[in-house]
Design an enzyme around this catalytic site. Structure first.
Site, PDB file in Angstrom:
ATOM      1  N   CYS A  96       0.823  -1.215   0.000  1.00 48.76           N
ATOM      2  CA  CYS A  96       0.000   0.000   0.000  1.00 48.76           C
ATOM      3  C   CYS A  96       0.856   1.265   0.000  1.00 48.76           C
ATOM      4  CB  CYS A  96      -0.915  -0.035   1.228  1.00 48.76           C
ATOM      5  SG  CYS A  96      -1.757   1.503   1.597  1.00 48.76           S
ATOM      6  N   CYS A  99       0.035   3.746   2.851  1.00 47.23           N
ATOM      7  CA  CYS A  99       0.537   3.163   4.113  1.00 47.23           C
ATOM      8  C   CYS A  99       2.010   3.500   4.299  1.00 47.23           C
ATOM      9  CB  CYS A  99       0.360   1.646   4.124  1.00 47.23           C
ATOM     10  SG  CYS A  99      -1.353   1.088   4.007  1.00 47.23           S
TER      11      CYS A  99
END
Length: 172
Positions: A96, A99
């Site tokens: 991600c 993230c």
């Protein structure tokens, strides 16, 4: 199983030998629960102790001021051990992008809020059951817990929203 080693520093060519120059022993112990302990005496009455623990339930612990990686086995014991402290959980995945952007900012927050426990959970296949239990839909998701209950949630890479949520839970 225990292993004892004796170490001596290189010879010193001075008549005054510092206290650390004396031979030291290092004790390394290993138990069946995958815990490894290391003891190094540093001075007469002081001892430095470093303990490396496995990720089993009985050895789970978080350190305030830094982010602790948790998994399905260690998450709830750490949350319960936090007592009435706020716990902020970063639920992320390795792939991600947002993230990865939030990770260093989350680390900074852990150094700022020393009365809050900061945890990270990789929502991979191994932790899928816990992620589902916590109601993950998107990553990153930040869950804030108090007294072992989820009280706030922030989805997405929204640092300002996360800070407001942490402040709100801390003041309640």
């Amino acid at each position: 199983m225990a292993l004892r080693l004796s170490l001596s520093p290189p010879p010193i060519r001075s008549s005054a030998s510092p206290s650390w120059a004396a031979p030291h022993s290092i004790a390394i112990s290993c138990s069946s629960s995958s815990s490894v302990g290391l003891s190094v005496p540093t001075q007469e009455k002081r001892r430095a102790r470093v303990v490396v623990r496995s990720s089993s339930i009985d050895t789970a612990e978080a350190v305030v001021g830094q982010v602790t990686e948790v998994n399905k086995d260690t998450f709830w014991p750490i949350v319960k051990a936090a007592g009435d402290k706020a716990v902020v959980l970063d639920m992320y995945t390795q792939w991600c992008g947002p993230c990865k952007v939030m990770a260093p900012k989350f680390q900074e927050l852990s150094g700022k809020y020393l009365d809050v426990v900061f945890l990270k959970l990789d929502c991979n296949q191994d932790n899928k059951t816990l992620a589902k239990e916590l109601g993950i839909r998107v990553v990153p998701t930040f869950k804030i817990l108090k007294d072992s209950k989820i009280v706030k949630e922030v989805t997405g890479a929204k640092l300002d929203d996360l800070v407001v949520a942490i402040e709100t839970v801390r003041s309640s």
